[in-house]
Design a protein around this motif. Structure first.
Motif, short mmCIF file in Angstrom:
data_model
loop_
_atom_site.label_atom_id
_atom_site.label_comp_id
_atom_site.label_asym_id
_atom_site.label_seq_id
_atom_site.Cartn_x
_atom_site.Cartn_y
_atom_site.Cartn_z
N THR A 143 -41.33 6.22 -54.35
CA THR A 143 -40.27 5.78 -53.50
C THR A 143 -40.83 4.75 -52.23
O THR A 143 -41.76 5.11 -51.48
N PRO A 144 -40.47 3.66 -52.24
CA PRO A 144 -40.84 2.59 -51.21
C PRO A 144 -40.37 2.87 -50.01
O PRO A 144 -39.44 1.84 -49.44
N ASP A 150 -37.34 -6.44 -49.90
CA ASP A 150 -37.31 -5.88 -51.13
C ASP A 150 -38.63 -6.18 -51.87
O ASP A 150 -38.66 -7.54 -52.26
N HIS A 151 -39.61 -5.28 -51.74
CA HIS A 151 -40.75 -5.47 -52.59
C HIS A 151 -40.48 -4.93 -53.68
O HIS A 151 -41.83 -3.99 -54.17
N THR A 152 -39.56 -4.82 -54.65
CA THR A 152 -39.50 -4.38 -55.80
C THR A 152 -39.11 -5.19 -56.83
O THR A 152 -38.72 -6.32 -56.57
N VAL A 195 -42.19 -1.02 -58.03
CA VAL A 195 -42.20 -1.20 -56.78
C VAL A 195 -43.59 -1.31 -56.16
O VAL A 195 -44.60 -0.83 -56.92
N SER A 196 -43.75 -1.94 -54.94
CA SER A 196 -45.30 -2.22 -54.55
C SER A 196 -45.93 -0.97 -53.97
O SER A 196 -44.91 0.04 -53.30
N TRP A 197 -46.88 -0.48 -54.41
CA TRP A 197 -47.61 0.79 -54.34
C TRP A 197 -47.56 1.17 -52.54
O TRP A 197 -47.94 2.10 -51.93
N LYS A 198 -47.89 -0.27 -51.90
CA LYS A 198 -48.28 0.00 -50.50
C LYS A 198 -46.85 0.43 -49.63
O LYS A 198 -47.08 0.85 -48.91
N THR A 199 -45.81 0.47 -50.27
CA THR A 199 -44.52 0.67 -49.52
C THR A 199 -44.32 2.27 -49.93
O THR A 199 -43.30 2.81 -49.20
#
Length: 237
Positions: A143-144, A150-152, A195-199
């Motif tokens: 879950t970002p 929008d980093h997905t 999704v970006s893992w950092k988010t």
């Protein structure tokens, strides 16, 4: 957890990771189906409510539901069919979902664990803020919540379903980033192609928030054996 400086350099996953998602998810499903039974502490019977991701329904979380039930918990999905995103006013929509969840929990005396996959994790986190007496913990999968744009790789799907692009504003971003006042665990993967893992990582450290990294795809998180092991551990806390 990630630092604030690193959070500013977030990029969406590569197309190669995205394209490999279906194959990796199927591989993880085979591992789930053919793997050895889990050895975990028997559950205490408390309810577990599962929230599917964007464009998915209760069938997508069926393996996770079966897993939680096998451990001795009373697991069921959110009962709203396909997750097509919030409708209308966000707070009004959340209040309507809250009422339905409270009804689902009417036969239980123990507080529930809310588990949300991708977009479903936003629901779990926000509902937990509204239902604190009824919720013991929140677990999110890919879950970002820690995003300012929008980093997905699923913005197109959101536009297709809702007819408008996914919009972010500072107030909403801060709200979604803020965890509920209970134990909250975020499970994420650096090889997530959606999704970006950092988010998916909390910026601030706290005794109530936990980030757990696993190795796997986004689409296969609901049956990834490392994810299930982490969930079993958190449920037994």
């Amino acid at each position: 957890m990630i630092s604030k400086s690193r959070a500013l350099k977030i990029q969406r996953p590569s197309l190669s990771l995205l394209m490999s998602e279906p194959f990796r998810a199927m591989t993880e499903l085979a591992g789930y189906s053919l793997g050895k039974p889990y050895s975990a502490k028997p559950g205490d019977g408390h309810p577990v409510i599962l929230f599917p991701g964007l464009g998915a329904d209760g069938r997508s979380v069926a393996p996770l539901r079966a897993f939680c039930n096998s451990l001795g918990y009373d697991a069921f999905d959110w009962g709203q069919g396909f997750n097509l995103g919030p409708k209308g006013d966000l707070d009004g929509w959340l209040d309507s979902i809250k009422s339905r969840i409270v009804d689902l929990l009417s036969d239980h005396t123990q507080p529930a664990t809310l588990i949300g996959w991708s977009l479903g994790g936003f629901y779990a986190r926000e509902l937990a803020k509204l239902m604190a007496p009824h919720v013991r913990e929140v677990i999110t999968l890919g879950t970002p919540f820690n995003a300012e744009a929008d980093h997905t790789n699923v913005g197109w799907l959101f536009r297709l379903i809702n007819g408008s692009p996914l919009a972010y504003d500072p107030a909403l971003s801060q709200r979604l980033r803020t965890p509920p006042p209970i134990h909250t665990t975020s499970i994420y993967s650096r090889s997530d192609g959606v999704v970006s893992w950092k988010t998916c990582c909390h910026l601030e450290r706290s005794d109530l928030v936990h980030d757990i990294e696993i190795r796997g795809s986004h689409l296969g998180m609901g049956w990834n054996r490392d994810v299930l092991a982490a969930i079993a551990n958190r449920l037994a806390q």
